[in-house]
Design an enzyme around this catalytic site. Structure first.
Site, PDB file in Angstrom:
ATOM      1  N   ASP A 156       8.241 -12.994  20.658  1.00  0.00           N
ATOM      2  CA  ASP A 156       9.098 -13.952  21.008  1.00  0.00           C
ATOM      3  C   ASP A 156       8.516 -15.084  22.310  1.00  0.00           C
ATOM      4  O   ASP A 156       9.443 -15.571  22.962  1.00  0.00           O
ATOM      5  CB  ASP A 156      10.431 -13.588  21.148  1.00  0.00           C
ATOM      6  CG  ASP A 156      10.944 -12.740  20.371  1.00  0.00           C
ATOM      7  OD1 ASP A 156      10.550 -12.872  19.030  1.00  0.00           O
ATOM      8  OD2 ASP A 156      11.602 -11.811  20.611  1.00  0.00           O
TER       9      ASP A 156
ATOM     10  N   LYS B 118       4.927 -18.380  20.478  1.00  0.00           N
ATOM     11  CA  LYS B 118       3.586 -18.331  19.880  1.00  0.00           C
ATOM     12  C   LYS B 118       3.611 -19.485  18.531  1.00  0.00           C
ATOM     13  O   LYS B 118       2.468 -20.348  18.535  1.00  0.00           O
ATOM     14  CB  LYS B 118       3.130 -17.155  19.315  1.00  0.00           C
ATOM     15  CG  LYS B 118       2.985 -16.362  20.341  1.00  0.00           C
ATOM     16  CD  LYS B 118       2.456 -14.743  19.659  1.00  0.00           C
ATOM     17  CE  LYS B 118       3.309 -14.003  18.846  1.00  0.00           C
ATOM     18  NZ  LYS B 118       4.596 -13.697  19.696  1.00  0.00           N
TER      19      LYS B 118
ATOM     20  N   GLY C 266       8.952 -13.419  13.912  1.00  0.00           N
ATOM     21  CA  GLY C 266       9.863 -14.786  13.739  1.00  0.00           C
ATOM     22  C   GLY C 266       9.475 -15.746  14.596  1.00  0.00           C
ATOM     23  O   GLY C 266       9.569 -15.701  15.941  1.00  0.00           O
ATOM     24  N   HIS C 267       8.789 -16.863  14.103  1.00  0.00           N
ATOM     25  CA  HIS C 267       8.078 -17.897  14.694  1.00  0.00           C
ATOM     26  C   HIS C 267       8.931 -19.251  14.580  1.00  0.00           C
ATOM     27  O   HIS C 267       9.223 -19.705  13.403  1.00  0.00           O
ATOM     28  CB  HIS C 267       6.587 -18.277  14.322  1.00  0.00           C
ATOM     29  CG  HIS C 267       5.867 -17.103  14.789  1.00  0.00           C
ATOM     30  ND1 HIS C 267       4.532 -17.065  14.287  1.00  0.00           N
ATOM     31  CD2 HIS C 267       6.010 -16.084  15.541  1.00  0.00           C
ATOM     32  CE1 HIS C 267       3.852 -16.001  14.878  1.00  0.00           C
ATOM     33  NE2 HIS C 267       4.695 -15.154  15.641  1.00  0.00           N
TER      34      HIS C 267
ATOM     35  N   GLN D 165       4.346 -10.728  16.916  1.00  0.00           N
ATOM     36  CA  GLN D 165       4.766  -9.668  18.150  1.00  0.00           C
ATOM     37  C   GLN D 165       4.041  -9.882  19.640  1.00  0.00           C
ATOM     38  O   GLN D 165       3.446 -11.108  20.016  1.00  0.00           O
ATOM     39  CB  GLN D 165       4.853  -8.405  17.745  1.00  0.00           C
ATOM     40  CG  GLN D 165       5.521  -7.899  16.675  1.00  0.00           C
ATOM     41  CD  GLN D 165       5.171  -8.288  15.215  1.00  0.00           C
ATOM     42  OE1 GLN D 165       4.203  -7.865  14.868  1.00  0.00           O
ATOM     43  NE2 GLN D 165       6.044  -8.709  14.671  1.00  0.00           N
TER      44      GLN D 165
HETATM   45  P1  IMP Z   1       9.413  -3.162  13.875  1.00  0.00           P
HETATM   46  O1  IMP Z   1       8.154  -4.073  14.064  1.00  0.00           O
HETATM   47  O2  IMP Z   1      10.305  -3.866  12.896  1.00  0.00           O
HETATM   48  O3  IMP Z   1       8.967  -1.680  13.301  1.00  0.00           O
HETATM   49  O4  IMP Z   1      10.171  -3.032  15.171  1.00  0.00           O
HETATM   50  C1  IMP Z   1       9.619  -2.099  16.394  1.00  0.00           C
HETATM   51  C2  IMP Z   1      10.120  -2.943  17.660  1.00  0.00           C
HETATM   52  O5  IMP Z   1       9.307  -4.045  17.814  1.00  0.00           O
HETATM   53  C3  IMP Z   1      11.413  -3.223  17.893  1.00  0.00           C
HETATM   54  O6  IMP Z   1      11.822  -3.130  19.109  1.00  0.00           O
HETATM   55  C4  IMP Z   1      11.536  -4.571  17.319  1.00  0.00           C
HETATM   56  O7  IMP Z   1      12.686  -5.233  18.122  1.00  0.00           O
HETATM   57  C5  IMP Z   1      10.082  -5.169  18.045  1.00  0.00           C
HETATM   58  N1  IMP Z   1       9.651  -6.384  17.037  1.00  0.00           N
HETATM   59  C6  IMP Z   1       9.017  -6.421  16.061  1.00  0.00           C
HETATM   60  N2  IMP Z   1       8.801  -7.638  15.826  1.00  0.00           N
HETATM   61  C7  IMP Z   1       9.297  -8.370  16.723  1.00  0.00           C
HETATM   62  C8  IMP Z   1       9.022  -9.773  17.010  1.00  0.00           C
HETATM   63  O8  IMP Z   1       8.537 -10.741  16.272  1.00  0.00           O
HETATM   64  N3  IMP Z   1       9.338 -10.144  18.053  1.00  0.00           N
HETATM   65  C9  IMP Z   1      10.136  -9.193  19.044  1.00  0.00           C
HETATM   66  N4  IMP Z   1      10.237  -7.934  18.827  1.00  0.00           N
HETATM   67  C10 IMP Z   1       9.872  -7.471  17.768  1.00  0.00           C
END
Ligand code: IMP
Length: 427
Positions: free
Chosen positions: A13, A16, A40-41, A223
Site C-alpha cells: 500500500d 505503487k 489493491g492498487h 505488496q
Molecule cells: P495474503 O497475501 O492474503 O495471504 O495475506 C498475508 C498478509 O499480507 C496479510 O497481513 C495481508 O494483510 C497482507 N497483504 C497481502 N496483500 C497486501 C497488499 O496488497 N497490501 C498490504 N498488505 C497486504
C-alpha cells in the site's frame, strides 16, 4: 531504454499504483509479476478513480501492452470483473495479456484460506481471504493449474479431476467442510476459458523482443518487501516475493536486463494484518494520520495500522532489493504535523541495534529509537518543483536519503498524476 522494477519498500500500500500509472506514460510494456488479487492498487488519473487488484496499472495508456506475468496467481472471476469495469468506462483491454504459465486461483483456494485463518483462531495472519496463500502453496506442491491449461478442455478435465479429488479429501477430512462439485467447477472454469482465451499468451518472447528493441518495460510489484516470505516478517507475510529479483522470475526477464529498481515508500508507515511493526502508533496521532490519509485497505476495507517512517526497515528493504532510487509518496499527509519522528535504530532487550531482525518475536520486542524533525506546516499538494518544497520538507526527504543510503527520485504530494515532483529522474 531501460527495464525498471518498481517495488514496495514497506508492508504494501505504498502507492505503487500511482507511481506505475505515472511512469507508464513513457513505457511500452507493464508487467505485474507477483501476488494476486490480494493486491489493491488505487489509481487516480484523468479517466477517474480505479481500484485495480490484478490488471497492471499501465492499462490507462492505449500504447502500453499490459501483461499479468507467470509469477501472479489469477482468479479469473476477478480478472473478468476488473476488465468489464474498465471497458464500461471506455478503456480498451485489447493489449492485455495473461501469461499461459500463471497459476489460477481456484474455488478451493479461497475456501482453504478462510478455513485456515479460522483454524488459526487468535493467531490468524489476517490474510486478505483471496486464496492467495493456498494458490502459491499448490504451485510449489505441483498441484496448481495454469492459465494455459484452460485452453485444452480434455487435459483440463483430467487435471482438475485429480486435483479436486485430493482437495475434496482435504476439505472434508481435515476441515470437515463440504466437498466441491467437480461438474460445477469444471463448467465454471470452461466458461472462463472462453472469455480468457484472447488474453492468454506465451509472454516471454514479447518481453525479450521489447527489451531488445530498447523499449521501456516496467515490472510492477505488488505488496511490499516486508511481506516477503524470506525477508519479511515471517510468518506474518504474504506467499509470493514482492522483491525486485522476483520481477525477473515472475515475468521471464533475465536479471541482466534490469536497469533500475525503484523502491516505493510512504512518508510514514502502514500495515494491514497481524505481525510486528516497531513504529506503530497506538495513539491519537495514529488515528489522525489514518483519518486524514483515508488509510483503509483497498482490498479488504480494514483500517490500516499507522506508524512513523522506519528508516531501519527502509535501509534493509533498500539492500535486499538493490534499489537504485526511491519514490516517496503521501508527503502531503504530513503537511499539518508540527513535529515528525523517524526511527533510526531499535532498542532490543536493552541494546541499541541498527539492523532489522529476522525473528518476528525479536522484532515484536524492538522499541523504536526516534530522531525528531520539525514539520513544515505548509500545503505541498500544489508544489511541482522540488526546490519549491518548504525547506523543512526537503530536510525530511534528504534525511530519509541519508538514512536509507539511497536517492529520492520522485515525491508524491497528492493522489493525482500531476501531484508528483521529480527530484532526480528515475532513468
Ligand atoms: P495474503 O497475501 O492474503 O495471504 O495475506 C498475508 C498478509 O499480507 C496479510 O497481513 C495481508 O494483510 C497482507 N497483504 C497481502 N496483500 C497486501 C497488499 O496488497 N497490501 C498490504 N498488505 C497486504
Amino acid at each position: 531504454m531501460p527495464v525498471i522494477a518498481a517495488v514496495g519498500g514497506q508492508w504494501g500500500d505504498e502507492g505503487k499504483g500511482k507511481v506505475i500509472d505515472q511512469l507508464a506514460e513513457a513505457a511500452q510494456l507493464v508487467v505485474r509479476f507477483s501476488g494476486g488479487d490480494n493486491a489493491g492498487h488505487t489509481v487516480i488519473n484523468p479517466h477517474g478513480e480505479f481500484k485495480l487488484h490484478l490488471i497492471p496499472a499501465g492499462i490507462f495508456y492505449p500504447h502500453v501492452v499490459c501483461v499479468i506475468g507467470n509469477g501472479v496467481v489469477v482468479n479469473p472471476a476477478v480478472f473478468l470483473k476488473e476488465k468489464a469495469q474498465l471497458e464500461k468506462r471506455g478503456l480498451g483491454t485489447g493489449n492485455l495479456f495473461i501469461s499461459d504459465r500463471a497459476n489460477l486461483v481456484m474455488p478451493y483456494h479461497r475456501l482453504q484460506d478462510n478455513l485456515e485463518e479460522k483454524a488459526r483462531g487468535g493467531k490468524a495472519l489476517g490474510t486478505t481471504h483471496r486464496g492467495i496463500g493456498p494458490a502459491f502453496a499448490d504451485k510449489a506442491a505441483r498441484l496448481g493449474i495454469r492459465a494455459g491449461e484452460l485452453m485444452d478442455k480434455d487435459a483440463f478435465r483430467e487435471r482438475l479431476g485429480s486435483v479436486l479429488e485430493y482437495k475434496n479429501r482435504l476439505l472434508t477430512k481435515v476441515y470437515e467442510a463440504e466437498p466441491l462439485s467437480f461438474d460445477e467447477v469444471f463448467e465454471q472454469y470452461m466458461g472462463y476459458a472462453e472469455l480468457l482465451a484472447p488474453h492468454i499468451k506465451e509472454t516471454t518472447a514479447m518481453l525479450e523482443m521489447a527489451a531488445r528493441e530498447d523499449k521501456v518495460i516496467l515490472l510492477e510489484g505488488a505488496q511490499g518487501t516486508l511481506l516477503d516470505p524470506d525477508f519479511g516478517t515471517y510468518p506474518f507475510c504474504s506467499s509470493s516475493s514482492p522483491l525486485a529479483a522476483n520481477g525477473c522470475l515472475g515475468s521471464g526477464i533475465g536479471p541482466t536486463d534490469v536497469d533500475c529498481v525503484l523502491g516505493v515508500y510512504k512518508a510514514y508507515c502502514t500495515r494491514v494484518g497481524a505481525g510486528p511493526m516497531p513504529t506503530e502508533l497506538h495513539d491519537e496521532t495514529g488515528d489522525f494520520i489514518r483519518n486524514r490519509a483515508g488509510e483503509f485497505g483497498t482490498t479488504t476495507g480494514r483500517p490500516r495500522r499507522i506508524g512513523w517512517f522506519d528508516a531501519v526497515a527502509a535501509r534493509f528493504t533498500r539492500r535486499v532489493n538493490g534499489l537504485t532510487g526511491t519514490a516517496i509518496t503521501r508527503l502531503d499527509i504530513l503537511d499539518v504535523m508540527p513535529r515528525l519522528n523517524v526511527c533510526v535504530a531499535y532498542r532490543l532487550d536493552g541494546k541499541i541495534i541498527d539492523y532489522f531482525p529476522a525473528d518476528a518475536a525479536a522484532l515484536e520486542r524492538c522499541q523504536p529509537v526516534y530522531e525528531e524533525l520539525e514539520g513544515w506546516l505548509t500545503d505541498t499538494s500544489a508544489v511541482r518543483d522540488y526546490e519549491k518544497l518548504p525547506l523543512k520538507a526537503r530536510k525530511y526527504l534528504e534525511r530519509m536519503e541519508e538514512l536509507m543510503l539511497c536517492p529520492v527520485n520522485l515525491v508524491c504530494a497528492g493522489p493525482a498524476r500531476e501531484q508528483t515532483i521529480t527530484k532526480t529522474p528515475v532513468w
